[in-house]
Design a protein around this motif. Structure first.
Motif, short mmCIF file in Angstrom:
data_model
loop_
_atom_site.label_atom_id
_atom_site.label_comp_id
_atom_site.label_asym_id
_atom_site.label_seq_id
_atom_site.Cartn_x
_atom_site.Cartn_y
_atom_site.Cartn_z
N SER B 2 -1.42 -29.37 45.25
CA SER B 2 -0.73 -29.67 44.00
C SER B 2 0.75 -29.33 44.12
N ARG B 3 1.25 -29.37 45.34
CA ARG B 3 2.65 -29.05 45.56
C ARG B 3 3.52 -30.02 44.75
N ALA B 4 4.45 -29.46 44.02
CA ALA B 4 5.33 -30.33 43.23
C ALA B 4 6.16 -31.19 44.17
N ILE B 5 6.40 -32.43 43.74
CA ILE B 5 7.20 -33.32 44.58
C ILE B 5 8.66 -32.94 44.40
N SER B 6 9.27 -32.52 45.49
CA SER B 6 10.64 -32.04 45.36
C SER B 6 11.60 -33.22 45.44
N THR B 7 12.79 -32.97 44.97
CA THR B 7 13.73 -34.08 44.85
C THR B 7 14.24 -34.55 46.20
N ASP B 8 14.13 -33.70 47.24
CA ASP B 8 14.61 -34.20 48.52
C ASP B 8 13.51 -34.93 49.30
N ASP B 9 12.37 -35.16 48.65
CA ASP B 9 11.35 -36.00 49.28
C ASP B 9 11.71 -37.46 49.05
N VAL B 10 11.79 -38.21 50.14
CA VAL B 10 12.05 -39.64 49.98
C VAL B 10 10.75 -40.37 49.68
N MET B 11 9.72 -39.96 50.40
CA MET B 11 8.42 -40.61 50.23
C MET B 11 7.36 -39.54 50.17
N SER B 12 6.53 -39.60 49.16
CA SER B 12 5.44 -38.64 49.14
C SER B 12 4.18 -39.29 48.59
N ALA B 13 3.08 -38.76 49.06
CA ALA B 13 1.78 -39.27 48.62
C ALA B 13 0.95 -38.10 48.17
N GLU B 14 0.21 -38.31 47.10
CA GLU B 14 -0.70 -37.27 46.61
C GLU B 14 -2.11 -37.80 46.63
N ALA B 15 -2.97 -37.09 47.34
CA ALA B 15 -4.41 -37.40 47.39
C ALA B 15 -4.66 -38.89 47.56
N LEU B 16 -3.96 -39.48 48.51
CA LEU B 16 -4.03 -40.92 48.72
C LEU B 16 -5.30 -41.31 49.47
N SER B 17 -6.02 -42.29 48.92
CA SER B 17 -7.21 -42.80 49.61
C SER B 17 -7.15 -44.31 49.67
N VAL B 18 -7.65 -44.84 50.75
CA VAL B 18 -7.83 -46.29 50.86
C VAL B 18 -9.31 -46.53 51.11
N THR B 19 -9.90 -47.39 50.31
CA THR B 19 -11.34 -47.65 50.43
C THR B 19 -11.57 -49.11 50.74
N TYR B 20 -12.39 -49.35 51.73
CA TYR B 20 -12.82 -50.71 51.99
C TYR B 20 -14.30 -50.80 51.71
N LYS B 21 -14.69 -51.92 51.10
CA LYS B 21 -16.11 -52.14 50.90
C LYS B 21 -16.61 -52.97 52.07
N VAL B 22 -17.69 -52.53 52.68
CA VAL B 22 -18.27 -53.33 53.75
C VAL B 22 -19.69 -53.65 53.36
N ARG B 23 -20.12 -54.85 53.79
CA ARG B 23 -21.49 -55.25 53.52
C ARG B 23 -22.24 -55.23 54.83
N THR B 24 -23.36 -54.57 54.82
CA THR B 24 -24.19 -54.58 56.01
C THR B 24 -25.61 -54.93 55.57
N GLY B 25 -26.50 -54.93 56.52
CA GLY B 25 -27.89 -55.20 56.17
C GLY B 25 -28.16 -56.68 56.03
N PHE B 26 -29.38 -57.02 55.68
CA PHE B 26 -29.80 -58.41 55.58
C PHE B 26 -29.02 -59.14 54.50
N LEU B 27 -28.34 -60.21 54.87
CA LEU B 27 -27.51 -61.01 53.96
C LEU B 27 -26.51 -60.16 53.18
N GLY B 28 -26.01 -59.11 53.83
CA GLY B 28 -25.01 -58.28 53.19
C GLY B 28 -25.53 -57.55 51.98
N SER B 29 -26.80 -57.19 52.02
CA SER B 29 -27.41 -56.60 50.83
C SER B 29 -26.99 -55.15 50.62
N VAL B 30 -26.55 -54.50 51.69
CA VAL B 30 -26.18 -53.09 51.55
C VAL B 30 -24.66 -52.97 51.42
#
Lengths: 294, 337
Positions: B2-30
């Motif tokens: 929870s570090r505060a974003i300081s003003t000398d940060d040009v780029m910052s990310a907080e708790a960043l997640s990227v999620t991809y959905k994948v289909r597996t199984g018979f006919l992509g059922s899973v």
């Protein structure tokens, strides 16, 4: 295109006899057509008018006076073949041009935007794919053209476009899906370019080569399909000469007066062959694997 | 985190997640979700070169893409020069893009073969909505000069250039809009060794001249040590160690960082590199180990490691996500993630 690249391109085109033959056939036909359509030059090409009846010289077999012989009414078959060229060459260009245009537009948007646009476009295209194209096209042309003789050619073209666009739509979409993943498209997104601009500057130019190759290969097919239409009487009204119709009209005279069908059929075959060979050659030019060989 | 974003940060990310959905199984059922970036926080200060190290598949490139919003994060926020870019509308974000740029790994496929070099390089300027042709041409020429491209290159096609020259074109595109933040996604890994050094020096030179912040993504320890002020080590979508370059690379603490460094061959022939220093394979995102993601390969792993995931916490002058260094957590529940 830089000098080195264009010379490579030329060497690919002319390094292959089949391509040279295809291009030569097409150029010869185009020149012939241009001359035949330009009244002052017409007599350089053909000695007789395509519509003049001359019962005195009816049913003549091929000779120096009548290269392709004459028909039942004494009309010179060579003159009629030449007169048929403008229609028979223009139709593939119009039909394929319209199909490619529609396919490029729908396919590109379907592929680039995805979502429901893609689903809708693809399902409609599938609908047309579900029927054998020639049967579907003949049915459409027959229904549309039954009442309006003057518009029959136009309706036949419409029918061919209706069965033609789904292929180009699918082709364009598949290509766009591939191009969309290219890092240079991602770079364009990272640069802040809008979707339309990315489509215009990065996607379409990469699609164009593939589309041109398939369009050229398709020209011959459309030419033959249209001849089938003409064969079944769905083309221009008589006495306008058409190659497909001439083949049909000569059938009853086979095998005796074989030249009635043979020469129009041979001309169709040569044209289709020209398109096919030129298309193959274009494919070589645009094939990135061949481009890499330097 | 929870570090505060300081003003000398040009780029910052907080708790960043990227999620991809994948289909597996018979006919992509899973339906399954994979997270190549899972709750990563980081900040890059003004004028800093930060390196993200990791094996292929560790999510380091995806992290770079998510920071630039080239992929949409599924959670977390990204703040670029004081603005939450997740809240920007499409056109506002596009206008900002020339200030946050990227150099891609592959200098071949990242440059459109059908465009002239000048059209490739000037793209971020057009993208940000600039209209003045003379200004665009001048900036393009300046960027090309800065990366050492001959002015005559502008009307040529990329296929006429070598890999190193192409990467210069890619770099010119990135710097043409005077960016404050540049992601360098393994910019030298496709180049010959002799060219790599030239390109790295060029990048460092450009960075010190412009004062921009760089996020350098690499799997190459030598490159990381050469270019970076700070280093972050990624493993299976998470950050495991982060700190000053000399600390993390000179004296690694996290077992993964240690193992990774021990795999680097040296020129010293008396020190033979062991055949296998890290046993097993990196985990698949669809089948992550319970607890610490490195626990199945870690030679120091103990019971707790297989139960709970360690959070990034300061130890030894840097941040490490490992229970070996915050032992008090053995008795207390691990932080809820």
């Amino acid at each position: 295109m830089s000098r080195s690249e264009s010379s490579v391109t030329l060497s690919i085109v002319f390094g292959n006899w089949a391509t040279v033959a295809g291009v030569a056939i097409l150029v010869a036909f185009l020149v012939l057509t241009a001359l035949a359509t330009w009244p002052p030059a017409y007599h350089l090409v053909a000695r007789y008018s395509p519509d003049t009846l001359n019962f005195g010289s009816a049913n003549a077999s091929p000779s120096l006076a009548h290269l392709f012989g004459t028909d039942r009414e004494g009309r010179d078959i060579f003159a009629r073949v030449v007169a048929a060229l403008p229609i028979d060459i223009a139709i593939p260009f119009e039909v394929v041009g319209a199909s490619v245009g529609i396919g490029l537009l729908l396919g590109t948007f379907a592929g680039y935007y995805g979502g429901w646009i893609e689903e809708l476009v693809l399902r409609v295209a599938d609908l047309f794919f579900a029927f054998p194209s020639i049967v579907l096209a003949l049915t459409i042309a027959a229904i549309l053209g039954a009442s309006a003789e003057g518009l029959r050619v136009f309706y036949s073209e419409m029918a061919l476009i209706i069965v033609g666009w789904p292929f180009y739509t699918r082709l364009a979409r598949a290509q766009v899906l591939m191009i969309k993943q290219m890092p240079f498209v991602r770079a364009a997104e990272a640069s802040g370019l809008g979707k339309l601009r990315i489509i215009r500057t990065h996607v379409i130019p990469h699609l164009a080569s593939v589309m041109v190759v398939y369009a050229t290969l398709d020209m011959g097919t459309v030419l033959l399909l249209y001849s089938v239409f003409a064969f079944f009487g769905l083309g221009a009204s008589p006495p306008t000469p058409e190659l497909g119709r001439m083949v049909y009209d000569g059938l009853s005279a086979l095998p005796g007066n074989w030249w009635w069908s043979f020469f129009p059929g041979l001309t169709l075959m040569m044209l289709a062959l020209g398109f096919a060979l030129a298309g193959e050659g274009l494919r070589d030019v645009f094939d990135p694997r061949l481009r890499g060989q330097r | 985190m929870s570090r505060a974003i300081s003003t000398d940060d040009v780029m910052s990310a907080e708790a960043l997640s990227v999620t991809y959905k994948v289909r597996t199984g018979f006919l992509g059922s899973v339906h399954r979700e994979v997270k190549p970036v899972d709750g990563v926080s980081l900040s890059v200060k003004k004028g800093e070169v930060m390196t993200v190290i990791g094996e292929s598949g560790s999510g380091k490139s995806t992290l770079g893409f998510a920071l630039l919003r080239l992929v949409k994060p599924s959670a977390g926020r990204v703040v670029f020069s004081g603005q939450d870019i997740g809240e920007l509308k499409g056109s506002e974000l596009r206008r900002l893009r020339r200030k946050m740029q990227i150099v891609f790994q592959d200098p071949y496929s990242s440059l459109d073969p059908r465009l002239h070099v000048k059209d490739i390089v000037s793209e971020p300027l057009y993208g940000s909505g600039m209209k003045d042709r003379a200004d665009i041409e001048e900036r393009t020429a300046r960027a090309m000069a800065l990366v050492g491209l001959d002015p005559s290159a502008k009307s040529r096609y990329v296929h006429e250039f070598s890999g190193g020259q192409r990467q210069r074109i890619g770099i010119a595109r990135a710097i043409v809009g005077d960016p404050q933040f540049v992601v360098l996604d393994e910019p030298t890994s496709n180049l010959d060794v002799s060219i790599q050094a030239q390109i790295l020096n060029l990048l460092l030179d450009l960075q010190s001249k412009s004062g921009a912040s760089y996020l350098f993504i690499t799997h190459n320890m030598a490159v990381a040590q050469y270019v970076s002020d700070r280093v972050a080590v990624m493993y299976a979508g998470e950050m495991v160690e982060r700190g000053a370059s000399k600390d993390v690379i000179g004296d690694p603490m996290h077992p993964y960082t240690k193992d990774l460094l021990s795999c680097v061959p040296t020129m010293d022939i008396s020190k033979k590199v062991a055949d296998v220093k890290i046993s097993g394979d990196p985990p698949s995102f669809t089948d992550l180990p319970k607890g610490c993601r490195y626990s199945n390969r870690c030679k120091y792993a103990f019971g707790l490691c297989r139960e709970k995931a360690p959070a990034l916490a300061s130890a030894g002058g840097r941040e490490v996500a490992c229970f070996l260094y915050h032992k008090e957590e053995k008795s207390t529940p691990a932080p809820v993630r």
